[in-house]
Design an enzyme around this catalytic site. Structure first.
Site, PDB file in Angstrom:
ATOM      1  N   VAL A   1      -3.121  14.302   8.377  1.00  0.00           N
ATOM      2  CA  VAL A   1      -3.607  15.447   9.138  1.00  0.00           C
ATOM      3  C   VAL A   1      -2.727  15.731  10.350  1.00  0.00           C
ATOM      4  O   VAL A   1      -2.680  16.849  10.848  1.00  0.00           O
ATOM      5  CB  VAL A   1      -5.090  15.237   9.524  1.00  0.00           C
ATOM      6  CG1 VAL A   1      -5.226  14.173  10.582  1.00  0.00           C
ATOM      7  CG2 VAL A   1      -5.744  16.525   9.977  1.00  0.00           C
TER       8      VAL A   1
ATOM      9  N   ARG B   1      -0.456  10.975   0.376  1.00  0.00           N
ATOM     10  CA  ARG B   1      -0.943  12.257   0.871  1.00  0.00           C
ATOM     11  C   ARG B   1      -0.338  12.548   2.243  1.00  0.00           C
ATOM     12  O   ARG B   1       0.052  11.651   2.975  1.00  0.00           O
ATOM     13  CB  ARG B   1      -2.467  12.276   0.944  1.00  0.00           C
ATOM     14  CG  ARG B   1      -3.048  11.355   1.980  1.00  0.00           C
ATOM     15  CD  ARG B   1      -4.583  11.388   1.922  1.00  0.00           C
ATOM     16  NE  ARG B   1      -5.134  10.435   2.842  1.00  0.00           N
ATOM     17  CZ  ARG B   1      -5.431  10.684   4.108  1.00  0.00           C
ATOM     18  NH1 ARG B   1      -5.233  11.876   4.600  1.00  0.00           N
ATOM     19  NH2 ARG B   1      -5.939   9.750   4.885  1.00  0.00           N
TER      20      ARG B   1
ATOM     21  N   GLU C   1       0.854  -1.182   0.000  1.00  0.00           N
ATOM     22  CA  GLU C   1       0.000   0.000   0.000  1.00  0.00           C
ATOM     23  C   GLU C   1       0.891   1.233   0.000  1.00  0.00           C
ATOM     24  O   GLU C   1       1.939   1.249   0.624  1.00  0.00           O
ATOM     25  CB  GLU C   1      -0.890   0.004   1.241  1.00  0.00           C
ATOM     26  CG  GLU C   1      -1.812   1.187   1.330  1.00  0.00           C
ATOM     27  CD  GLU C   1      -2.673   1.170   2.583  1.00  0.00           C
ATOM     28  OE1 GLU C   1      -3.384   2.158   2.800  1.00  0.00           O
ATOM     29  OE2 GLU C   1      -2.621   0.190   3.340  1.00  0.00           O
TER      30      GLU C   1
ATOM     31  N   ASN D   1       0.528   5.431   0.572  1.00  0.00           N
ATOM     32  CA  ASN D   1      -0.278   6.600   0.891  1.00  0.00           C
ATOM     33  C   ASN D   1       0.570   7.825   0.583  1.00  0.00           C
ATOM     34  O   ASN D   1       1.505   8.137   1.315  1.00  0.00           O
ATOM     35  CB  ASN D   1      -0.693   6.564   2.366  1.00  0.00           C
ATOM     36  CG  ASN D   1      -1.659   7.676   2.702  1.00  0.00           C
ATOM     37  OD1 ASN D   1      -1.864   8.599   1.923  1.00  0.00           O
ATOM     38  ND2 ASN D   1      -2.251   7.583   3.872  1.00  0.00           N
TER      39      ASN D   1
ATOM     40  N   ARG E   1      -7.878  17.049  18.280  1.00  0.00           N
ATOM     41  CA  ARG E   1      -8.922  17.237  17.276  1.00  0.00           C
ATOM     42  C   ARG E   1     -10.172  17.690  18.009  1.00  0.00           C
ATOM     43  O   ARG E   1     -10.739  16.935  18.795  1.00  0.00           O
ATOM     44  CB  ARG E   1      -9.212  15.942  16.531  1.00  0.00           C
ATOM     45  CG  ARG E   1      -8.076  15.505  15.652  1.00  0.00           C
ATOM     46  CD  ARG E   1      -8.478  14.273  14.886  1.00  0.00           C
ATOM     47  NE  ARG E   1      -7.332  13.764  14.161  1.00  0.00           N
ATOM     48  CZ  ARG E   1      -7.430  12.998  13.094  1.00  0.00           C
ATOM     49  NH1 ARG E   1      -8.606  12.626  12.650  1.00  0.00           N
ATOM     50  NH2 ARG E   1      -6.352  12.564  12.482  1.00  0.00           N
TER      51      ARG E   1
END
Length: 160
Positions: A14, A11, A7, A9, A57
């Site tokens: 956050v 990006r 896999e 990723n 968050r």
């Protein structure tokens, strides 16, 4: 001798501001630099670690009822500016804000830095204590958020 990725990723997560606080490397600037064909602006030897970062968050949700989303109007959103705090939010601080139902109720990311975990936790609680997040829903009920949950659990942050 060959490597394969199951896999990938590509990006930026956050949580990247925590890494930026601790390493001093602007990950977004470096991603843009590389995307423009420029070389990486540092080497592994240039990356150092300084302190501890905690990301909060801030979410309009009801922790007492399974963290269900809360929908309504934010009437006041303010915090005390500090040199060890970065706030990232789309919620205005000068006008009321209707939380849309089409998206998750994530209101802001607060990144707190400290020279060590104890200081980061202490500053995190100070941030939460000085945060003003107020509002009402259509039934007139007060805004529900995870702020008290975060405050109650800051002491166990990074304790396994």
């Amino acid at each position: 001798g060959e490597f394969y990725f199951i896999e990938m990723n590509t990006r930026v997560q956050v949580e990247h501001p925590v890494t930026e606080w601790v390493t001093g490397v602007d990950i977004i600037a470096e991603q843009i630099r590389i995307g423009l064909g420029e070389p990486l602006g540092y080497t592994q030897d240039d990356v150092t670690f300084d302190g501890v970062g905690i990301e909060y968050r801030l979410i309009a949700e009801d922790p007492e009822h399974g963290f269900t989303p809360w929908v309504g109007r934010i009437e006041r959103f303010a915090w005390k500016e500090e040199p060890w705090l970065t706030m990232q939010t789309h919620v205005p601080t000068d006008t009321p804000y209707e939380i849309p139902t089409e998206f998750d109720p994530n209101l802001a990311l607060a990144i707190v830095w400290g020279k060590d975990l104890a200081e980061a936790r202490e500053r995190g609680v100070s941030f939460l204590d000085n945060l003003h997040l107020e509002g009402r829903n259509n039934a007139g009920e007060a805004l529900k958020s995870n702020v008290d949950f975060l405050r109650a659990n800051t002491a166990r942050t990074l304790r396994f």
